[in-house]
Motif scaffolding. Structure first.
Motif, PDB file in Angstrom:
ATOM      1  N   PRO A 179      79.551  19.615   1.137  1.00 12.42           N
ATOM      2  CA  PRO A 179      79.100  20.723   1.134  1.00 12.42           C
ATOM      3  C   PRO A 179      77.736  21.069   0.303  1.00 12.42           C
ATOM      4  O   PRO A 179      76.988  22.008   0.801  1.00 12.42           O
ATOM      5  CB  PRO A 179      80.317  21.640   0.435  1.00 12.42           C
ATOM      6  N   GLU A 180      77.501  20.118  -0.792  1.00  5.75           N
ATOM      7  CA  GLU A 180      76.267  20.388  -1.203  1.00  5.75           C
ATOM      8  C   GLU A 180      75.810  19.005  -2.088  1.00  5.75           C
ATOM      9  O   GLU A 180      76.848  17.942  -2.344  1.00  5.75           O
ATOM     10  CB  GLU A 180      76.366  21.487  -2.332  1.00  5.75           C
ATOM     11  N   MET A 181      74.686  19.032  -2.145  1.00  5.94           N
ATOM     12  CA  MET A 181      73.850  17.768  -2.855  1.00  5.94           C
ATOM     13  C   MET A 181      72.916  18.310  -3.769  1.00  5.94           C
ATOM     14  O   MET A 181      72.296  19.256  -3.719  1.00  5.94           O
ATOM     15  CB  MET A 181      73.637  16.857  -1.679  1.00  5.94           C
TER      16      MET A 181
ATOM     17  N   THR B 208      64.367  22.624  -1.148  1.00  8.28           N
ATOM     18  CA  THR B 208      65.712  23.405  -1.423  1.00  8.28           C
ATOM     19  C   THR B 208      66.159  24.275  -0.554  1.00  8.28           C
ATOM     20  O   THR B 208      65.438  25.336  -0.021  1.00  8.28           O
ATOM     21  CB  THR B 208      65.616  24.089  -2.775  1.00  8.28           C
ATOM     22  N   ALA B 209      67.349  24.273   0.255  1.00 11.31           N
ATOM     23  CA  ALA B 209      67.416  24.957   1.290  1.00 11.31           C
ATOM     24  C   ALA B 209      69.165  24.691   1.854  1.00 11.31           C
ATOM     25  O   ALA B 209      69.418  23.596   1.355  1.00 11.31           O
ATOM     26  CB  ALA B 209      66.766  24.664   2.446  1.00 11.31           C
ATOM     27  N   MET B 210      69.609  25.400   2.834  1.00  5.02           N
ATOM     28  CA  MET B 210      70.716  24.862   3.727  1.00  5.02           C
ATOM     29  C   MET B 210      70.243  23.896   4.849  1.00  5.02           C
ATOM     30  O   MET B 210      69.211  24.190   5.539  1.00  5.02           O
ATOM     31  CB  MET B 210      71.719  25.825   4.150  1.00  5.02           C
TER      32      MET B 210
ATOM     33  N   SER C  87      69.863  21.011  -3.093  1.00  7.57           N
ATOM     34  CA  SER C  87      69.246  21.596  -4.433  1.00  7.57           C
ATOM     35  C   SER C  87      68.008  20.530  -4.890  1.00  7.57           C
ATOM     36  O   SER C  87      68.745  19.346  -5.256  1.00  7.57           O
ATOM     37  CB  SER C  87      70.113  22.122  -5.618  1.00  7.57           C
ATOM     38  N   VAL C  88      67.196  20.678  -4.963  1.00  4.01           N
ATOM     39  CA  VAL C  88      65.838  19.833  -5.600  1.00  4.01           C
ATOM     40  C   VAL C  88      65.710  20.269  -7.040  1.00  4.01           C
ATOM     41  O   VAL C  88      65.117  21.271  -7.316  1.00  4.01           O
ATOM     42  CB  VAL C  88      64.705  19.827  -5.031  1.00  4.01           C
ATOM     43  N   ARG C  89      66.025  19.431  -8.007  1.00  6.15           N
ATOM     44  CA  ARG C  89      65.739  19.538  -9.430  1.00  6.15           C
ATOM     45  C   ARG C  89      64.437  19.230  -9.886  1.00  6.15           C
ATOM     46  O   ARG C  89      64.247  18.382  -9.474  1.00  6.15           O
ATOM     47  CB  ARG C  89      66.754  18.706 -10.352  1.00  6.15           C
ATOM     48  N   PRO C  90      63.716  20.198 -10.702  1.00 12.04           N
ATOM     49  CA  PRO C  90      62.587  19.924 -11.073  1.00 12.04           C
ATOM     50  C   PRO C  90      62.527  18.788 -12.280  1.00 12.04           C
ATOM     51  O   PRO C  90      63.637  18.649 -12.872  1.00 12.04           O
ATOM     52  CB  PRO C  90      61.880  21.116 -11.786  1.00 12.04           C
TER      53      PRO C  90
END
Lengths: 114, 116
Positions: free
Chosen positions: B9-11, B87-89, B113-116
């Motif tokens: 569902p998420e990464m 960052t997106a679906m 999600s892309v973390r800075p």
């Protein structure tokens, strides 16, 4: 060139009212598709048009939903007697022809039924 | 009928690193297309990459590439050098080539999600 446009961008309506959602495809695209995106169901196909003809209406969730396309261009998705479960984002896409590998999507209409 | 499964569902990934998004599908057709679409908060669906089933070579588009395993019915997306704008679906989708099968069948999507 202009992309697929949809109107309105957002629509809030009371339960039981009818709503019309509009889609303007890219000029020259003969195929047009409607999809619905909701939290519970994800992205689901509703109906497609080849020209003005919709050969398969089986994706429409109930008989309250109908769609038409006129002049091989603009399409309208109508929901009668809206219910809360109709709340979703309605996406329209078009392509040059049916089975063309790229469908171009509009920005969607967010429908909220209160 | 076709089905598309995205089980994650998420990464989350660190900026500049590589991430792989998984997708499996089921179909009885031999010829079809597979796609990855990106949907940022603006709701606009953007085609990231497509793969024709008859092609053995994996598709690539700049930082995006796929690993298409037809026999295993697997179609994963690799994003290299991840950027904050990624960052997106992300949705995996299937499309047949004939008549009513030309509609897109989507997986449930994965939030990246892309973390800075």
């Amino acid at each position: 060139g202009a992309g697929v446009s949809q109107s309105p961008s957002n629509k809030v309506t009371e339960k039981g009212k009818d709503v019309e959602l509009r889609c303007d495809p890219i000029s020259g695209h003969t195929a047009l598709y409607w999809y619905r995106q909701s939290l519970g169901q994800g992205l689901e196909f509703l109906i497609y048009f080849q020209g003005n003809s919709a050969p398969d209406k089986s994706g429409l969730p109930s008989d309250r939903f109908s769609a038409e396309r006129t002049g091989g261009s603009v399409s309208t998705l109508t929901i009668q007697r809206t219910q809360q479960e109709d709340s979703a984002v309605y996406l329209c896409a078009s392509s040059y022809y049916l089975s063309s590998y790229e469908q171009y999507f509009g920005p969607g209409t967010r429908l909220t039924v209160t | 009928a076709q089905t598309v499964t995205q089980s994650q569902p998420e990464m989350s990934v660190q900026e500049a690193e590589t991430v792989t998004l998984s997708c499996t599908y089921d179909t009885s057709e031999n010829n079809y297309y597979l796609f990855w679409y990106k949907q940022p908060p603006s709701r606009q669906m953007i085609l990231v990459i497509r793969q024709e089933a008859y092609k053995q070579q994996n598709a690539t588009e700049n930082r995006f590439s796929v690993n298409f395993q037809k026999a295993a019915k697997s179609f994963s997306l690799k994003i290299s050098d991840s950027q904050l704008g990624d960052t997106a679906m992300y949705f995996c989708a299937f499309m047949g080539l004939t008549g009513a099968n030309s509609k897109l069948t989507f997986g449930k999507g994965i939030t990246l999600s892309v973390r800075p």
